[in-house]
Design an enzyme around this catalytic site. Structure first.
Site, PDB file in Angstrom:
ATOM      1  CE  LYS A  50     -11.738  -0.660  -0.657  1.00 14.86           C
ATOM      2  NZ  LYS A  50     -10.894  -1.661   0.306  1.00 14.86           N
ATOM      3  CB  SER A  86      -0.853   0.103   1.390  1.00 15.18           C
ATOM      4  OG  SER A  86      -1.726   1.263   1.370  1.00 15.18           O
ATOM      5  CE1 TYR A 122      -4.315  -2.156   4.637  1.00 10.10           C
ATOM      6  CE2 TYR A 122      -3.732   0.102   4.029  1.00 10.10           C
ATOM      7  CZ  TYR A 122      -4.034  -1.129   3.777  1.00 10.10           C
ATOM      8  OH  TYR A 122      -3.877  -1.483   2.319  1.00 10.10           O
TER       9      TYR A 122
END
Length: 323
Positions: free
Chosen positions: A179, A117, A141
């Site tokens: 999502k 990411s 995250y």
């Protein structure tokens, strides 16, 4: 056989769909369908079997796949909620699980391609190049992704099979309904305009004018193309940015959606206090490493991708079986 973890998710389901288009249906989908929404992403896909993510891990530990011909593992499964602050949960889900799967692939010399990411760059104050000097983590995250990337860097020099981590920038496109608040700005803007006629963007913050925060928006079909290019071409192991290399403002994104819908106007709302200090106001992939690896598939121009995506949403927003 090809294994796709997170196969009922956003990027994973798009990988499965493209594999189907290329004639591959011998796919094992790994996921967790407990939220009651993401199963819809599987209805239009062809695959040989489905397994819950915990059962899959148990199968690996039991050596159930010994003797199975596995061509590749695309590891897209993760907890991607940037508002989840249970660090232990994040590390179990995104780090420990990934490590076990990585070592399974190394043991059996299976190409392992996984989702990293752009959040690993934090605020991006040192740029967006794949290296320690640019990396940071503003939330659990991002930390879980960054720590796994750094683990991979230690493993790659001794590996005898392909390991590719792709740092996804701001991905948008088909099959992201489930999502919710983590869906792309494009999905949210379409929903807002259809309901209220207004595209609601954040007011200015940290020196950025209203709606002028900028992100490297990348179409999910391009993300899939990069994944499959590495696998099919035996691209060199390593960690790579997966972004267009060109940032667009949220104002530009909203205007593209308004143009595609043929209606709507922009409105601005206060920047949420909860996001201060944890928000990326600017992202823009440095594509040098990706291009040096040989990738030449390009990226879809934003306005064209948004037009296609809005049309897809207007037709129901999910893939059709056998399409």
């Amino acid at each position: 056989m090809i294994i796709v973890t997170g196969g009922a998710g956003f990027i994973g389901s798009n990988i499965v769909k493209e594999l189907n288009r290329r004639g591959r249906t011998d796919i094992l989908v790994i996921d967790d369908l407990k939220d009651g929404q993401n199963y819809r992403n599987l209805r239009g896909l062809q695959f040989i079997d489905y397994q819950h993510k915990d059962d899959f891990l148990q199968s690996i530990e039991n050596d159930d796949f010994d003797g199975t011909d596995i061509d590749a593992v695309f590891h897209e499964g993760a907890c991607s909620d940037t508002m989840e602050y249970d660090v232990n949960f994040m590390m179990r889900t995104n780090y420990e699980y990934s490590k076990l799967l990585l070592h399974f692939c190394l043991q059996h010399r299976i190409p392992f391609l996984y989702a990293s990411s752009a959040s690993t760059y934090g605020a991006g104050k040192n740029g967006f190049r794949e290296g320690d000097e640019c990396e940071d983590a503003l939330n659990p995250y991002a930390f879980s992704k960054l720590v796994f990337d750094r683990y991979v860097r230690q493993v790659v020099p001794e590996a005898h099979s392909q390991i590719v981590g792709l740092r996804y920038f701001n991905v948008y496109g088909p099959q992201e309904h489930h999502k919710g608040k983590m869906a792309s700005i494009f999905y949210q803007l379409v929903d807002q305009i259809q309901e209220t006629g207004k595209a609601r963007l954040f007011k200015g913050t940290d020196g950025y004018a209203d709606g002028e925060q900028r992100r490297d928006f990348v179409y999910v079909k391009d993300v899939v193309r990069v994944n499959l290019w590495f696998w099919e071409n035996g691209g060199p192991s390593g960690i790579y940015n997966c972004g267009t290399g060109h940032a667009h403002s949220y104002n530009e994104a909203a205007k593209a959606v308004i143009k595609a819908l043929g209606k709507g106007e922009i409105a601005y709302r206060e920047f949420p206090a909860i996001l201060r200090g944890k928000y990326q106001n600017f992202t823009e992939a440095d594509p040098t490493h990706l291009l040096n690896a040989g990738y030449d598939g390009g990226f879809t121009e934003m306005e064209a991708a948004v037009r296609e995506y809005v049309g897809f949403l207007n037709r129901g927003g999910y893939y059709s079986y056998g399409e």
